[in-house]
Enzyme design. Structure first.
Site, PDB file in Angstrom:
ATOM      1  N   ASN A  91       0.871  -1.175   0.000  1.00 61.40           N
ATOM      2  CA  ASN A  91       0.000   0.000   0.000  1.00 61.40           C
ATOM      3  C   ASN A  91       0.910   1.227   0.000  1.00 61.40           C
ATOM      4  O   ASN A  91       1.475   1.583   1.029  1.00 61.40           O
ATOM      5  CB  ASN A  91      -0.885  -0.038   1.253  1.00 61.40           C
ATOM      6  CG  ASN A  91      -1.659   1.253   1.447  1.00 61.40           C
ATOM      7  OD1 ASN A  91      -1.780   2.063   0.523  1.00 61.40           O
ATOM      8  ND2 ASN A  91      -2.186   1.450   2.649  1.00 61.40           N
ATOM      9  N   TRP A  92       1.034   1.836  -1.159  1.00 66.39           N
ATOM     10  CA  TRP A  92       1.978   2.955  -1.275  1.00 66.39           C
ATOM     11  C   TRP A  92       1.444   4.254  -0.681  1.00 66.39           C
ATOM     12  O   TRP A  92       2.169   5.236  -0.579  1.00 66.39           O
ATOM     13  CB  TRP A  92       2.354   3.176  -2.750  1.00 66.39           C
ATOM     14  CG  TRP A  92       3.275   2.122  -3.290  1.00 66.39           C
ATOM     15  CD1 TRP A  92       3.754   1.025  -2.617  1.00 66.39           C
ATOM     16  CD2 TRP A  92       3.835   2.065  -4.609  1.00 66.39           C
ATOM     17  NE1 TRP A  92       4.574   0.295  -3.450  1.00 66.39           N
ATOM     18  CE2 TRP A  92       4.644   0.903  -4.670  1.00 66.39           C
ATOM     19  CE3 TRP A  92       3.734   2.875  -5.742  1.00 66.39           C
ATOM     20  CZ2 TRP A  92       5.345   0.541  -5.824  1.00 66.39           C
ATOM     21  CZ3 TRP A  92       4.428   2.515  -6.884  1.00 66.39           C
ATOM     22  CH2 TRP A  92       5.226   1.366  -6.917  1.00 66.39           C
ATOM     23  N   LYS A  93       0.180   4.292  -0.362  1.00 64.22           N
ATOM     24  CA  LYS A  93      -0.434   5.525   0.170  1.00 64.22           C
ATOM     25  C   LYS A  93      -0.144   6.686  -0.794  1.00 64.22           C
ATOM     26  O   LYS A  93      -0.114   6.456  -1.997  1.00 64.22           O
ATOM     27  CB  LYS A  93       0.058   5.791   1.594  1.00 64.22           C
ATOM     28  CG  LYS A  93      -0.054   4.542   2.466  1.00 64.22           C
ATOM     29  CD  LYS A  93       0.156   4.794   3.921  1.00 64.22           C
ATOM     30  CE  LYS A  93       0.017   3.465   4.664  1.00 64.22           C
ATOM     31  NZ  LYS A  93       0.033   3.619   6.102  1.00 64.22           N
TER      32      LYS A  93
ATOM     33  N   HIS B 217      -9.378   1.513   4.722  1.00 59.94           N
ATOM     34  CA  HIS B 217      -8.113   1.679   5.449  1.00 59.94           C
ATOM     35  C   HIS B 217      -8.336   2.659   6.611  1.00 59.94           C
ATOM     36  O   HIS B 217      -9.119   3.607   6.483  1.00 59.94           O
ATOM     37  CB  HIS B 217      -7.030   2.204   4.502  1.00 59.94           C
ATOM     38  CG  HIS B 217      -5.680   2.184   5.126  1.00 59.94           C
ATOM     39  ND1 HIS B 217      -5.261   3.163   5.998  1.00 59.94           N
ATOM     40  CD2 HIS B 217      -4.675   1.283   5.045  1.00 59.94           C
ATOM     41  CE1 HIS B 217      -4.038   2.862   6.416  1.00 59.94           C
ATOM     42  NE2 HIS B 217      -3.654   1.734   5.856  1.00 59.94           N
TER      43      HIS B 217
ATOM     44  N   GLU C 151      -6.720   5.069   7.630  1.00 64.66           N
ATOM     45  CA  GLU C 151      -6.499   6.484   7.275  1.00 64.66           C
ATOM     46  C   GLU C 151      -7.716   7.050   6.549  1.00 64.66           C
ATOM     47  O   GLU C 151      -8.034   8.236   6.694  1.00 64.66           O
ATOM     48  CB  GLU C 151      -5.214   6.614   6.431  1.00 64.66           C
ATOM     49  CG  GLU C 151      -3.978   6.417   7.304  1.00 64.66           C
ATOM     50  CD  GLU C 151      -2.779   5.833   6.585  1.00 64.66           C
ATOM     51  OE1 GLU C 151      -2.740   5.832   5.346  1.00 64.66           O
ATOM     52  OE2 GLU C 151      -1.859   5.346   7.286  1.00 64.66           O
TER      53      GLU C 151
ATOM     54  N   GLU D  19      -5.255  -4.437  10.807  1.00 62.92           N
ATOM     55  CA  GLU D  19      -4.206  -3.436  10.977  1.00 62.92           C
ATOM     56  C   GLU D  19      -4.478  -2.614  12.239  1.00 62.92           C
ATOM     57  O   GLU D  19      -5.258  -1.651  12.192  1.00 62.92           O
ATOM     58  CB  GLU D  19      -4.185  -2.488   9.773  1.00 62.92           C
ATOM     59  CG  GLU D  19      -3.899  -3.167   8.455  1.00 62.92           C
ATOM     60  CD  GLU D  19      -3.346  -2.177   7.435  1.00 62.92           C
ATOM     61  OE1 GLU D  19      -2.268  -2.447   6.905  1.00 62.92           O
ATOM     62  OE2 GLU D  19      -3.968  -1.131   7.207  1.00 62.92           O
TER      63      GLU D  19
ATOM     64  N   GLY E 219       2.792   2.595  10.599  1.00 57.26           N
ATOM     65  CA  GLY E 219       3.789   3.642  10.387  1.00 57.26           C
ATOM     66  C   GLY E 219       4.515   4.065  11.644  1.00 57.26           C
ATOM     67  O   GLY E 219       5.198   5.092  11.658  1.00 57.26           O
TER      68      GLY E 219
ATOM     69  N   SER F 287       3.564  -1.815  10.305  1.00 59.84           N
ATOM     70  CA  SER F 287       5.016  -1.905  10.487  1.00 59.84           C
ATOM     71  C   SER F 287       5.591  -3.286  10.147  1.00 59.84           C
ATOM     72  O   SER F 287       6.525  -3.747  10.813  1.00 59.84           O
ATOM     73  CB  SER F 287       5.415  -1.471  11.897  1.00 59.84           C
ATOM     74  OG  SER F 287       5.054  -0.111  12.103  1.00 59.84           O
TER      75      SER F 287
ATOM     76  N   GLY G 102       2.902  -0.871   4.230  1.00 54.78           N
ATOM     77  CA  GLY G 102       3.045   0.509   3.792  1.00 54.78           C
ATOM     78  C   GLY G 102       4.508   0.837   3.531  1.00 54.78           C
ATOM     79  O   GLY G 102       5.057   0.542   2.467  1.00 54.78           O
ATOM     80  N   GLY G 103       5.163   1.427   4.520  1.00 58.13           N
ATOM     81  CA  GLY G 103       6.538   1.932   4.389  1.00 58.13           C
ATOM     82  C   GLY G 103       7.515   0.986   3.709  1.00 58.13           C
ATOM     83  O   GLY G 103       8.241   1.386   2.783  1.00 58.13           O
TER      84      GLY G 103
HETATM   85  P1  PGA Z   1       3.012   0.523   7.521  1.00 60.32           P
HETATM   86  O1  PGA Z   1       1.526   0.739   6.906  1.00 60.32           O
HETATM   87  O2  PGA Z   1       3.517  -0.802   6.972  1.00 60.32           O
HETATM   88  O3  PGA Z   1       3.800   1.704   7.027  1.00 60.32           O
HETATM   89  O4  PGA Z   1       2.870   0.479   8.996  1.00 60.32           O
HETATM   90  C1  PGA Z   1       0.639  -0.339   6.772  1.00 60.32           C
HETATM   91  C2  PGA Z   1      -0.675   0.143   6.217  1.00 60.32           C
HETATM   92  O5  PGA Z   1      -1.131   1.228   6.610  1.00 60.32           O
HETATM   93  O6  PGA Z   1      -1.306  -0.526   5.377  1.00 60.32           O
END
Ligand code: PGA
Length: 251
Positions: A10-12, A95, A97, A167, A173, A213, A234-235
């Site tokens: 998930n590149w956001k 998600h 966010e 999640e 993050g 994470s 994500g990251g």
């Molecule tokens: P993260 O994000 O791996 O940067 O913690 C995961 C996500 O929000 O899908």
């Protein structure tokens, strides 16, 4: 029942079109013949460029969100019809966010899942608790109600197409991962909930990912748990080398 592992990036709101192409030029030649399903979810603006690069590969394309309507006066939104034409295979729905900053609710999540399924897009449905909820001891009841509301009026024959991602919001993050056993506890409870709502055969087929994470250093331990079928990352999905390391956790 063996479920094929799925690793989704998930590149956001990261990576321009140029960066997306650069990523795929580096990642795709290495990512041939791997034994896991791989999905990359770049921002909307890069989906066409990514789809061109992914053609003829086993790596699938996902969007990070969609509206539930096919078209209409919804400024700034993107519809499932548009995603399907690109073509996208998957779409992340709900998600944390999106729920936190863009007012998505269990109700809109349910509408989006139904619409994605109608358009033959595979939804990756996110659920998760906040730190306050965890500390209050209401993690399980919160997650189970998110799952139940997400699946409202969705027939059992559609369940196999849905991927869940657990999640914990406090782990996204932040560098704080849920311990493998904590993640397993919640994910196995989600599977039990699906069994209760449908049947255990159906529940055994649904893939449930962990997200928050996830890194090359901790993925092995998470994947050893019986009910964890992959990761939403994500990251660590933003760099070809770390994403490749995640996709080869089992080599
Ligand atoms: P993260 O994000 O791996 O940067 O913690 C995961 C996500 O929000 O899908």
């Amino acid at each position: 029942m063996s479920r094929k592992p799925l690793i989704a990036g998930n590149w956001k709101m990261n990576n321009t079109k140029t960066e997306t192409i650069k990523f795929l030029d580096s990642f795709l030649p290495k990512a041939k013949g791997l034994s896991v399903d791989i999905v990359i979810c770049p921002p909307f603006t890069n989906l066409f460029a990514a789809a061109e690069k992914l053609e003829g590969t086993d790596v699938k394309l996902g969007a990070q969100n969609m509206h539930w309507e096919d078209k209409g006066a919804f400024t700034g939104e993107v519809s499932p019809v548009m995603l399907k034409e690109i073509p996208c295979d998957y779409v992340i729905i709900g998600h944390s966010e999106r729920r936190q900053y863009f007012a998505e609710t269990d109700e809109t999540v349910n509408k989006k899942i139904k619409s994605a399924l109608q358009h033959d897009l595979l939804p990756i449905v996110c659920v998760g608790e906040s730190l306050d909820q965890r500390e209050e001891g209401i993690t399980m009841s919160w997650i189970m109600s998110q799952v139940e509301n997400a699946l409202k009026d969705i027939p059992s024959q559609e369940l196999e197409k849905i991927v869940f991602a657990y999640e914990p919001i406090w782990a996204i993050g932040t560098g704080k991962t849920a311990s493998a056993s904590d993640a397993q506890e919640v994910i196995s409870a989600i599977r039990k909930k699906i069994a209760e709502l449908y049947c255990s055969d159906t529940a055994e087929k649904v893939r449930i990912l962990y997200g928050g994470s996830v890194k090359p250093e901790n993925i092995k331990e998470l994947m050893q748990e019986a009910d964890i079928d992959g990761a939403l990352v994500g990251g660590a999905s933003l760099k070809p080398d770390s994403f490749y390391a995640l996709c080869t956790f089992n080599l």
